[in-house]
Design a protein around this motif. Structure first.
Motif, PDB file in Angstrom:
ATOM      1  N   VAL A  85      -5.787  -0.995  -5.337  1.00 29.72           N
ATOM      2  CA  VAL A  85      -5.598   0.297  -4.676  1.00 29.72           C
ATOM      3  C   VAL A  85      -6.697   1.249  -5.116  1.00 29.72           C
ATOM      4  CG1 VAL A  85      -3.989   2.189  -4.233  1.00 29.72           C
ATOM      5  CG2 VAL A  85      -3.098  -0.100  -4.731  1.00 29.72           C
ATOM      6  N   SER A  86      -7.255   1.976  -4.177  1.00 31.72           N
ATOM      7  CA  SER A  86      -8.213   3.039  -4.469  1.00 31.72           C
ATOM      8  C   SER A  86      -7.736   4.322  -3.818  1.00 31.72           C
ATOM      9  CB  SER A  86      -9.611   2.699  -3.935  1.00 31.72           C
ATOM     10  OG  SER A  86     -10.187   1.633  -4.651  1.00 31.72           O
ATOM     11  N   VAL A  87      -7.851   5.420  -4.543  1.00 31.89           N
ATOM     12  CA  VAL A  87      -7.624   6.743  -3.982  1.00 31.89           C
ATOM     13  C   VAL A  87      -8.971   7.444  -3.973  1.00 31.89           C
ATOM     14  CG1 VAL A  87      -6.382   8.925  -4.199  1.00 31.89           C
ATOM     15  CG2 VAL A  87      -5.265   6.781  -4.861  1.00 31.89           C
ATOM     16  N   LEU A  88      -9.374   7.923  -2.798  1.00 32.46           N
ATOM     17  CA  LEU A  88     -10.731   8.443  -2.636  1.00 32.46           C
ATOM     18  C   LEU A  88     -10.725   9.897  -2.179  1.00 32.46           C
ATOM     19  CD1 LEU A  88     -10.783   5.258  -1.139  1.00 32.46           C
ATOM     20  CD2 LEU A  88     -13.120   5.686  -1.893  1.00 32.46           C
ATOM     21  N   ASP A  89     -11.652  10.657  -2.736  1.00 31.37           N
ATOM     22  CA  ASP A  89     -11.999  11.995  -2.274  1.00 31.37           C
ATOM     23  C   ASP A  89     -13.299  11.851  -1.500  1.00 31.37           C
ATOM     24  OD1 ASP A  89     -12.655  14.704  -1.965  1.00 31.37           O
ATOM     25  OD2 ASP A  89     -13.476  14.838  -3.997  1.00 31.37           O
ATOM     26  N   GLY A  90     -13.218  11.806  -0.178  1.00 30.34           N
ATOM     27  CA  GLY A  90     -14.394  11.445   0.608  1.00 30.34           C
ATOM     28  C   GLY A  90     -14.758  10.001   0.326  1.00 30.34           C
ATOM     29  N   ASP A  91     -15.954   9.763  -0.175  1.00 29.11           N
ATOM     30  CA  ASP A  91     -16.387   8.408  -0.526  1.00 29.11           C
ATOM     31  C   ASP A  91     -16.320   8.146  -2.025  1.00 29.11           C
ATOM     32  OD1 ASP A  91     -16.966   7.769   2.130  1.00 29.11           O
ATOM     33  OD2 ASP A  91     -18.986   8.618   1.996  1.00 29.11           O
ATOM     34  N   VAL A  92     -15.764   9.099  -2.786  1.00 32.35           N
ATOM     35  CA  VAL A  92     -15.732   8.990  -4.244  1.00 32.35           C
ATOM     36  C   VAL A  92     -14.357   8.511  -4.696  1.00 32.35           C
ATOM     37  CG1 VAL A  92     -15.976  10.222  -6.431  1.00 32.35           C
ATOM     38  CG2 VAL A  92     -17.460  10.808  -4.479  1.00 32.35           C
ATOM     39  N   GLU A  93     -14.328   7.395  -5.415  1.00 36.23           N
ATOM     40  CA  GLU A  93     -13.069   6.881  -5.949  1.00 36.23           C
ATOM     41  C   GLU A  93     -12.650   7.723  -7.153  1.00 36.23           C
ATOM     42  OE1 GLU A  93     -11.396   2.458  -6.686  1.00 36.23           O
ATOM     43  OE2 GLU A  93     -12.989   3.046  -8.076  1.00 36.23           O
ATOM     44  N   VAL A  94     -11.444   8.280  -7.096  1.00 36.16           N
ATOM     45  CA  VAL A  94     -10.931   9.107  -8.191  1.00 36.16           C
ATOM     46  C   VAL A  94      -9.796   8.420  -8.943  1.00 36.16           C
ATOM     47  CG1 VAL A  94     -11.672  11.296  -7.197  1.00 36.16           C
ATOM     48  CG2 VAL A  94      -9.437  10.378  -6.567  1.00 36.16           C
ATOM     49  N   ILE A  95      -9.132   7.469  -8.308  1.00 31.57           N
ATOM     50  CA  ILE A  95      -8.078   6.681  -8.951  1.00 31.57           C
ATOM     51  C   ILE A  95      -8.277   5.227  -8.554  1.00 31.57           C
ATOM     52  CG2 ILE A  95      -5.609   6.263  -9.210  1.00 31.57           C
ATOM     53  CD1 ILE A  95      -5.134   9.098  -8.159  1.00 31.57           C
ATOM     54  N   ARG A  96      -8.181   4.354  -9.537  1.00 26.84           N
ATOM     55  CA  ARG A  96      -8.232   2.913  -9.281  1.00 26.84           C
ATOM     56  C   ARG A  96      -6.932   2.314  -9.787  1.00 26.84           C
ATOM     57  NH1 ARG A  96     -12.588   1.395 -12.325  1.00 26.84           N
ATOM     58  NH2 ARG A  96     -13.928   2.107 -10.605  1.00 26.84           N
ATOM     59  N   GLY A  97      -6.251   1.551  -8.949  1.00 26.87           N
ATOM     60  CA  GLY A  97      -4.979   0.975  -9.360  1.00 26.87           C
ATOM     61  C   GLY A  97      -4.845  -0.462  -8.920  1.00 26.87           C
ATOM     62  N   SER A  98      -3.850  -1.130  -9.479  1.00 29.05           N
ATOM     63  CA  SER A  98      -3.512  -2.481  -9.030  1.00 29.05           C
ATOM     64  C   SER A  98      -2.005  -2.656  -9.149  1.00 29.05           C
ATOM     65  CB  SER A  98      -4.235  -3.551  -9.858  1.00 29.05           C
ATOM     66  OG  SER A  98      -3.784  -3.550 -11.196  1.00 29.05           O
ATOM     67  N   ALA A  99      -1.482  -3.524  -8.299  1.00 29.11           N
ATOM     68  CA  ALA A  99      -0.046  -3.777  -8.290  1.00 29.11           C
ATOM     69  C   ALA A  99       0.195  -5.272  -8.216  1.00 29.11           C
ATOM     70  CB  ALA A  99       0.615  -3.077  -7.109  1.00 29.11           C
ATOM     71  N   LEU A 100       1.101  -5.736  -9.054  1.00 29.29           N
ATOM     72  CA  LEU A 100       1.561  -7.115  -9.035  1.00 29.29           C
ATOM     73  C   LEU A 100       2.978  -7.115  -8.482  1.00 29.29           C
ATOM     74  CD1 LEU A 100       1.458 -10.157  -9.889  1.00 29.29           C
ATOM     75  CD2 LEU A 100       2.355  -9.409 -12.115  1.00 29.29           C
ATOM     76  N   LEU A 101       3.202  -7.871  -7.410  1.00 29.47           N
ATOM     77  CA  LEU A 101       4.516  -7.965  -6.785  1.00 29.47           C
ATOM     78  C   LEU A 101       5.029  -9.388  -6.911  1.00 29.47           C
ATOM     79  CD1 LEU A 101       2.561  -6.098  -4.542  1.00 29.47           C
ATOM     80  CD2 LEU A 101       4.908  -5.348  -4.177  1.00 29.47           C
ATOM     81  N   LEU A 102       6.266  -9.543  -7.366  1.00 29.14           N
ATOM     82  CA  LEU A 102       6.869 -10.852  -7.588  1.00 29.14           C
ATOM     83  C   LEU A 102       8.077 -11.037  -6.684  1.00 29.14           C
ATOM     84  CD1 LEU A 102       6.757 -11.004 -11.505  1.00 29.14           C
ATOM     85  CD2 LEU A 102       5.059 -11.857  -9.864  1.00 29.14           C
ATOM     86  N   ARG A 103       8.270 -12.268  -6.228  1.00 30.51           N
ATOM     87  CA  ARG A 103       9.393 -12.539  -5.332  1.00 30.51           C
ATOM     88  C   ARG A 103      10.693 -12.656  -6.142  1.00 30.51           C
ATOM     89  NH1 ARG A 103       9.461 -13.330  -0.314  1.00 30.51           N
ATOM     90  NH2 ARG A 103       7.201 -13.697  -0.237  1.00 30.51           N
ATOM     91  N   ARG A 104      11.704 -11.946  -5.701  1.00 29.92           N
ATOM     92  CA  ARG A 104      13.017 -12.011  -6.364  1.00 29.92           C
ATOM     93  C   ARG A 104      13.637 -13.387  -6.139  1.00 29.92           C
ATOM     94  NH1 ARG A 104      12.973  -7.157  -3.469  1.00 29.92           N
ATOM     95  NH2 ARG A 104      12.771  -5.283  -4.766  1.00 29.92           N
ATOM     96  N   SER A 105      14.397 -13.856  -7.161  1.00 31.06           N
ATOM     97  CA  SER A 105      15.051 -15.159  -7.055  1.00 31.06           C
ATOM     98  C   SER A 105      16.248 -15.166  -8.005  1.00 31.06           C
ATOM     99  CB  SER A 105      14.068 -16.283  -7.412  1.00 31.06           C
ATOM    100  OG  SER A 105      13.640 -16.156  -8.760  1.00 31.06           O
TER     101      SER A 105
END
Length: 257
Positions: A85-105
């Protein structure tokens, strides 16, 4: 209270509700995890996938300007997915994120060691202000500056994006940043500013209230991190960690009060 952001085409426009208490020109750190989580829930349609880990790197101060949230698939498997995930102000990245999603079982019968269950009064039994200038309500289980682990109940009181419901995942993500003031504070107050936050969840919270309990601070040579347990009214749901650096500006503000 006004929603923290209003949609404008493909942009999110911060309102005064999203402003930081440190500067009217910056988005509050409280909202930064929310921006990453909002992008994940917008672009991951599978309801059987649980947000298990969310990491947010605070690359730059986030300005009070229209922001664009972009996601990119990392790994896509049958049982897990990764989104960058990137959050951008114009073309400038201000936040960099990542998410791990797992399947419920089905959960196994194994019972690894875990700390004792949280034994605190429910938020309804704790006196606290009904509102204030910030878009959340807080009920302090322990007082600021007390020795021992800090404990609070919190709930968001404003919409995150105007016209959209506050999902359980968003409620948790919005509170993750409070790990820094809760776990990285001492009896002399807060001396650290966090540069990231990572949240782990085993399940989404149930209900509006999110509980946080400090699990400790570790630091040396001007580098520290604090950890918290995360709860809802039914029990422990996750864990957060925030890396931090000392910030003399915070100490000066505390001294001036």
């Amino acid at each position: 209270m006004q929603a923290s952001f209003t949609p404008d085409g493909g942009l999110l426009v911060p309102t005064a509700t999203a402003a930081s208490p440190w500067s009217d020109e910056m988005v509050n750190g409280h909202h930064i995890g929310g921006l990453v989580a909002w992008g994940v829930q917008r672009d991951e349609p599978d309801p059987e996938l649980q947000l298990s880990r969310m990491t947010v790197d605070m690359v730059r101060a986030v300005p009070m300007r229209p922001l664009r949230v972009e996601t990119r698939p990392g790994r896509e498997g049958r049982r897990l997915r990764v989104l960058d995930v990137s959050v951008l102000d114009g073309d400038v990245e201000v936040i960099r994120g990542s998410a791990l999603l797992l399947r419920r079982s089905e959960h196994p019968d194994a019972e690894p060691w875990a700390p004792e269950p949280w034994d605190v009064p429910p938020p309804e039994q704790i006196e606290g202000p009904s509102g204030g200038p910030m878009p959340w309500e807080i009920r302090r289980i322990t007082g600021w500056g007390e020795a021992g682990p800090g404990k609070v109940w919190m709930r968001e009181t404003a919409e995150f994006v105007a016209g959209e419901p506050l999902t359980p995942m968003l409620r948790a993500a919005l509170m993750a940043d409070f790990t820094n003031p809760l776990a990285n504070s001492g009896t002399g107050g807060l001396a650290f500013i966090n540069v990231d936050v990572t949240m782990y969840l085993t399940r989404d919270p149930r209900g509006e209230w999110i509980g946080l309990e400090s699990a400790g601070h570790l630091g040396a040579d001007g580098i520290g991190f604090g950890t918290t347990w995360m709860y809802d009214v039914e029990g422990r749901i996750g864990h957060c960690v925030a890396a931090a650096l000392p910030d003399p500006r915070i100490q000066a503000r505390h001294a001036a009060r």
